[in-house]
Scaffold this motif. Structure first.
Motif, mmCIF file in Angstrom:
data_model
loop_
_atom_site.group_PDB
_atom_site.id
_atom_site.type_symbol
_atom_site.label_atom_id
_atom_site.label_comp_id
_atom_site.label_asym_id
_atom_site.label_seq_id
_atom_site.Cartn_x
_atom_site.Cartn_y
_atom_site.Cartn_z
ATOM 1 N N ARG A 1 19.355 13.083 3.169
ATOM 2 C CA ARG A 1 20.273 12.608 2.125
ATOM 3 C C ARG A 1 19.567 11.718 1.120
ATOM 4 O O ARG A 1 19.854 11.781 -0.060
ATOM 5 C CB ARG A 1 21.429 11.874 2.764
ATOM 6 N N PHE A 2 18.693 10.841 1.587
ATOM 7 C CA PHE A 2 17.927 10.015 0.665
ATOM 8 C C PHE A 2 16.643 9.562 1.330
ATOM 9 O O PHE A 2 16.539 9.537 2.553
ATOM 10 C CB PHE A 2 18.722 8.803 0.153
ATOM 11 N N ALA A 3 15.677 9.215 0.509
ATOM 12 C CA ALA A 3 14.405 8.692 1.003
ATOM 13 C C ALA A 3 13.884 7.689 -0.024
ATOM 14 O O ALA A 3 14.073 7.858 -1.224
ATOM 15 C CB ALA A 3 13.401 9.817 1.198
ATOM 16 N N PHE A 4 13.280 6.635 0.483
ATOM 17 C CA PHE A 4 12.715 5.595 -0.374
ATOM 18 C C PHE A 4 11.277 5.337 0.024
ATOM 19 O O PHE A 4 10.944 5.340 1.198
ATOM 20 C CB PHE A 4 13.488 4.275 -0.232
ATOM 21 N N LEU A 5 10.444 5.097 -0.957
ATOM 22 C CA LEU A 5 9.069 4.668 -0.739
ATOM 23 C C LEU A 5 8.947 3.282 -1.344
ATOM 24 O O LEU A 5 9.238 3.090 -2.524
ATOM 25 C CB LEU A 5 8.072 5.621 -1.405
ATOM 26 N N VAL A 6 8.532 2.313 -0.537
ATOM 27 C CA VAL A 6 8.350 0.942 -0.992
ATOM 28 C C VAL A 6 6.901 0.561 -0.733
ATOM 29 O O VAL A 6 6.387 0.780 0.363
ATOM 30 C CB VAL A 6 9.293 -0.030 -0.239
ATOM 31 N N ILE A 7 6.246 0.011 -1.739
ATOM 32 C CA ILE A 7 4.870 -0.460 -1.607
ATOM 33 C C ILE A 7 4.894 -1.970 -1.768
ATOM 34 O O ILE A 7 5.405 -2.485 -2.763
ATOM 35 C CB ILE A 7 3.959 0.184 -2.660
ATOM 36 N N ILE A 8 4.346 -2.680 -0.766
ATOM 37 C CA ILE A 8 4.358 -4.131 -0.758
ATOM 38 C C ILE A 8 2.911 -4.625 -0.831
ATOM 39 O O ILE A 8 2.192 -4.580 0.157
ATOM 40 C CB ILE A 8 5.047 -4.670 0.511
ATOM 41 N N PRO A 9 2.472 -5.090 -2.010
ATOM 42 C CA PRO A 9 1.115 -5.617 -2.127
ATOM 43 C C PRO A 9 1.085 -7.119 -1.829
ATOM 44 O O PRO A 9 2.040 -7.834 -2.119
ATOM 45 C CB PRO A 9 0.755 -5.349 -3.580
ATOM 46 N N ALA A 10 0.007 -7.593 -1.253
ATOM 47 C CA ALA A 10 -0.222 -9.017 -1.014
ATOM 48 C C ALA A 10 -1.704 -9.289 -1.262
ATOM 49 O O ALA A 10 -2.473 -8.369 -1.535
ATOM 50 C CB ALA A 10 0.179 -9.402 0.405
#
Length: 55
Positions: A18-27
């Protein structure tokens, strides 16, 4: 990987997501990639974190 993440091994089965998310978390010393996906029956997450050490 598709079967592990979505519970679907073919493109047709993956189309039921139904849905998909890609999250990129830089530090400063790390980067994390998060993929969240949900179908009618299940929700799945894949998290990959990579760190760097300075010499």
């Amino acid at each position: 990987m598709r079967r592990a993440l979505f519970g679907a091994g073919t493109p047709r089965e993956a189309a039921n997501v139904r849905f998909a998310f890609l999250v990129i978390i830089p530090a400063a010393d790390m980067i994390a990639f998060v993929i969240l996906a949900a179908s009618d029956a299940e929700t799945a997450a894949l998290i990959v974190a990579v760190t760097c050490e300075a010499d």
